[in-house]
Design an enzyme around this catalytic site. Structure first.
Site, mmCIF file in Angstrom:
data_model
loop_
_atom_site.group_PDB
_atom_site.id
_atom_site.type_symbol
_atom_site.label_atom_id
_atom_site.label_comp_id
_atom_site.label_asym_id
_atom_site.label_seq_id
_atom_site.Cartn_x
_atom_site.Cartn_y
_atom_site.Cartn_z
ATOM 1 N N HIS A 119 -0.878 10.443 7.848
ATOM 2 C CA HIS A 119 -0.383 9.225 7.162
ATOM 3 C C HIS A 119 0.694 9.648 6.169
ATOM 4 O O HIS A 119 0.400 10.219 5.127
ATOM 5 C CB HIS A 119 -1.520 8.521 6.432
ATOM 6 C CG HIS A 119 -1.113 7.220 5.805
ATOM 7 N ND1 HIS A 119 -1.798 6.035 6.020
ATOM 8 C CD2 HIS A 119 -0.102 6.894 4.964
ATOM 9 C CE1 HIS A 119 -1.222 5.063 5.351
ATOM 10 N NE2 HIS A 119 -0.184 5.561 4.684
ATOM 11 N N HIS B 203 4.727 8.665 4.357
ATOM 12 C CA HIS B 203 5.920 7.845 4.143
ATOM 13 C C HIS B 203 7.109 8.779 3.930
ATOM 14 O O HIS B 203 7.112 9.559 2.983
ATOM 15 C CB HIS B 203 5.745 6.956 2.912
ATOM 16 C CG HIS B 203 4.608 5.987 3.048
ATOM 17 N ND1 HIS B 203 4.774 4.721 3.577
ATOM 18 C CD2 HIS B 203 3.294 6.110 2.776
ATOM 19 C CE1 HIS B 203 3.596 4.101 3.593
ATOM 20 N NE2 HIS B 203 2.681 4.925 3.114
ATOM 21 N N LYS C 160 0.802 -0.434 12.778
ATOM 22 C CA LYS C 160 0.272 -0.525 11.415
ATOM 23 C C LYS C 160 0.120 -1.973 10.974
ATOM 24 O O LYS C 160 1.074 -2.758 11.021
ATOM 25 C CB LYS C 160 1.227 0.213 10.463
ATOM 26 C CG LYS C 160 0.783 0.257 8.999
ATOM 27 C CD LYS C 160 -0.360 1.230 8.754
ATOM 28 C CE LYS C 160 -0.936 1.088 7.351
ATOM 29 N NZ LYS C 160 -0.226 1.844 6.348
ATOM 30 N N HIS D 249 -4.061 -0.940 6.716
ATOM 31 C CA HIS D 249 -4.120 -0.946 5.253
ATOM 32 C C HIS D 249 -5.214 -1.948 4.904
ATOM 33 O O HIS D 249 -5.002 -3.155 4.988
ATOM 34 C CB HIS D 249 -2.780 -1.336 4.627
ATOM 35 C CG HIS D 249 -2.815 -1.279 3.125
ATOM 36 N ND1 HIS D 249 -2.145 -0.323 2.399
ATOM 37 C CD2 HIS D 249 -3.487 -2.022 2.224
ATOM 38 C CE1 HIS D 249 -2.408 -0.485 1.101
ATOM 39 N NE2 HIS D 249 -3.215 -1.529 0.979
ATOM 40 N N HIS E 43 -6.315 5.688 4.260
ATOM 41 C CA HIS E 43 -6.539 6.028 2.841
ATOM 42 C C HIS E 43 -7.783 5.366 2.250
ATOM 43 O O HIS E 43 -7.683 4.523 1.363
ATOM 44 C CB HIS E 43 -5.303 5.719 1.993
ATOM 45 C CG HIS E 43 -4.569 4.447 2.314
ATOM 46 N ND1 HIS E 43 -5.167 3.214 2.328
ATOM 47 C CD2 HIS E 43 -3.275 4.221 2.635
ATOM 48 C CE1 HIS E 43 -4.260 2.303 2.636
ATOM 49 N NE2 HIS E 43 -3.105 2.895 2.831
ATOM 50 N N ASP F 228 -0.720 10.154 2.640
ATOM 51 C CA ASP F 228 -0.110 8.937 2.092
ATOM 52 C C ASP F 228 0.935 9.283 1.040
ATOM 53 O O ASP F 228 1.169 8.501 0.109
ATOM 54 C CB ASP F 228 -1.165 7.987 1.511
ATOM 55 C CG ASP F 228 -0.630 6.567 1.325
ATOM 56 O OD1 ASP F 228 0.404 6.232 1.935
ATOM 57 O OD2 ASP F 228 -1.237 5.803 0.568
ATOM 58 N N HIS G 48 8.730 7.389 -4.628
ATOM 59 C CA HIS G 48 9.576 6.347 -5.215
ATOM 60 C C HIS G 48 10.449 7.012 -6.269
ATOM 61 O O HIS G 48 9.987 7.931 -6.953
ATOM 62 C CB HIS G 48 8.719 5.276 -5.914
ATOM 63 C CG HIS G 48 7.964 4.398 -4.976
ATOM 64 N ND1 HIS G 48 8.514 3.288 -4.372
ATOM 65 C CD2 HIS G 48 6.695 4.471 -4.515
ATOM 66 C CE1 HIS G 48 7.605 2.711 -3.594
ATOM 67 N NE2 HIS G 48 6.495 3.409 -3.658
ATOM 68 N N ALA H 105 3.979 1.228 -6.498
ATOM 69 C CA ALA H 105 2.770 1.957 -6.087
ATOM 70 C C ALA H 105 3.154 3.086 -5.146
ATOM 71 O O ALA H 105 3.906 2.871 -4.193
ATOM 72 C CB ALA H 105 1.812 1.006 -5.383
HETATM 73 O O1 DOR Z 1 0.694 3.423 -2.905
HETATM 74 C C1 DOR Z 1 1.176 3.083 -1.831
HETATM 75 N N1 DOR Z 1 2.461 3.326 -1.535
HETATM 76 N N2 DOR Z 1 0.398 2.456 -0.938
HETATM 77 C C2 DOR Z 1 0.898 1.927 0.182
HETATM 78 O O2 DOR Z 1 0.156 1.351 0.919
HETATM 79 C C3 DOR Z 1 2.345 2.007 0.484
HETATM 80 C C4 DOR Z 1 2.963 3.123 -0.216
HETATM 81 C C5 DOR Z 1 4.469 3.051 -0.237
HETATM 82 O O3 DOR Z 1 5.073 2.830 0.814
HETATM 83 O O4 DOR Z 1 5.058 3.267 -1.307
HETATM 84 ZN ZN ZN Z 2 0.670 4.579 3.087
#
Ligand code: DOR
Ligand code: ZN
Length: 343
Positions: free
Chosen positions: A13, A15, A98, A135, A173, A246, A250, A262
């Protein structure tokens, strides 16, 4: 034991973002993991196979020279996803679809408003054996944010898993005792990923001496009893539980904000953090199956043949990392890790 050699692990998992952000973070994952299940919540979301394939090409183009890292692509499910797109995804070797409840998290606004509305898609996915990645949080504002996973399981996931007995499902997660119990008791074909933060931190980490935006992710960290249950699941040797970081980068500016995003960036220590948690629990011998076998087996992929070696040696984590024209604050910034990668 001062070194630890594992079958090369997979991150089930991840990003990776796009553009300069992708270029900034990809090497961290590619140095550690042979493969990663790549999340489709870009802007716009990857709702078509063509978009996912183009993204895969951008990932491959951004890899450090000589890397054999393999991105495993996923499709972003909407209530309008046609059966032919699911069939094309399967044919293209995409590993899953997803489900984001609309409004649950980052870039989920195109997601699913009513779980029952995607039953036709789930019918197709069950028939062609294309896994559903979930999710698992309700967005009902009347449900306390710390209860959203448990309520999702009760209201939506349990009925879904019963209604589609042949559908393979990953509850992504997991963060709660209820999540662990559900997956453990569920029929074969139901599994869960576990992040390093949910193994090693409870919700106290959000308020340690002040408000900690870099410990904020979704699902949010939970009470200590839930952290302990998630850790126990990871250590249990049960093949239903496997590694998924996960890691969700950012820009620092978006985290240090009146409405902070988040997501926790952990790819810089994507295996080291798990090694630390397993070692603290006296279960380092369980790490390889969790990190390198269970995920591959669930996805019916061959286990990796290469190895990865870690050495027990303290490693300082920088306060921030380059991230396009901003900076990225990694998990444990300014602190130390107990293990380091032997390159
Ligand atoms: O904390 C998170 N960030 N949870 C998610 O489900 C998505 C992820 C994100 O893409 O930033
Ligand atoms: Zn995620």
């Amino acid at each position: 034991m001062d070194t630890l050699t594992l079958t090369r692990p997979d991150d089930c998992h991840l990003h990776l973002r796009d553009g300069p952000a992708l270029a900034a973070v990809l090497g961290d994952s590619a140095r550690r993991f042979a493969r990663a299940v790549v999340m489709p919540n870009l802007r716009p979301p990857l709702t078509t196979v063509a978009a996912a394939q183009a993204y895969r090409e951008r990932i491959l183009a951004a890899l450090p020279a000589g890397s054999d890292f393999e991105p495993l692509m996923t499709l972003y499910l909407t209530e309008a996803t046609p059966a032919r797109e699911l069939e094309a995804a399967k044919a293209a070797g995409m590993v899953g679809v997803k489900l984001y409840p609309a409004g649950a998290t980052t870039h989920s606004d195109a997601g699913v408003r009513r779980v029952e509305a995607i039953y036709p898609q789930l019918e197709t996915m069950q028939a062609i054996d294309l896994p559903l990645l979930v999710h698992g949080e309700v967005t009902d504002p009347a449900v306390d944010v710390f209860d959203r996973e448990a309520v999702f399981i009760e209201r939506h996931l349990a009925p879904l898993v019963a209604r589609f007995p042949g559908l393979r499902v990953v509850l992504e997660h997991i963060t709660t005792r209820e999540g662990v119990a559900f997956v453990r008791a569920a029929r074969p074909g139901v599994a869960a990923t576990i992040t390093p933060q949910h193994l090693s931190m409870n919700r106290g980490a959000l308020f340690e001496g002040g408000l900690r935006p870099h410990h904020y992710c979704l699902p949010v960290l939970k009470r200590e009893e839930h952290r302990a249950a998630v850790l126990a699941a990871a250590l249990s040797g049960d093949p239903k539980f496997f590694l998924g970081t996960d890691s969700a980068p950012h820009p620092r500016g978006d985290k240090h904000s009146a409405c902070g995003c988040a997501g926790i960036y952990s790819a810089h220590a994507g295996i080291e953090l798990y090694a630390e948690a397993f070692e603290q629990a006296g279960a380092l011998d369980r790490l390889e199956a969790f990190a390198s076998h269970h995920g591959a087996d669930f996805y019916r992929l061959p286990r990796n043949t290469g190895t990865l070696t870690l050495r027990r040696a303290p490693q300082a984590v920088p306060e921030s990392l380059p991230f396009g024209d901003d900076r990225l604050v990694p998990l444990r910034a300014g602190g130390q890790l107990a293990w380091r990668l032997v390159e």
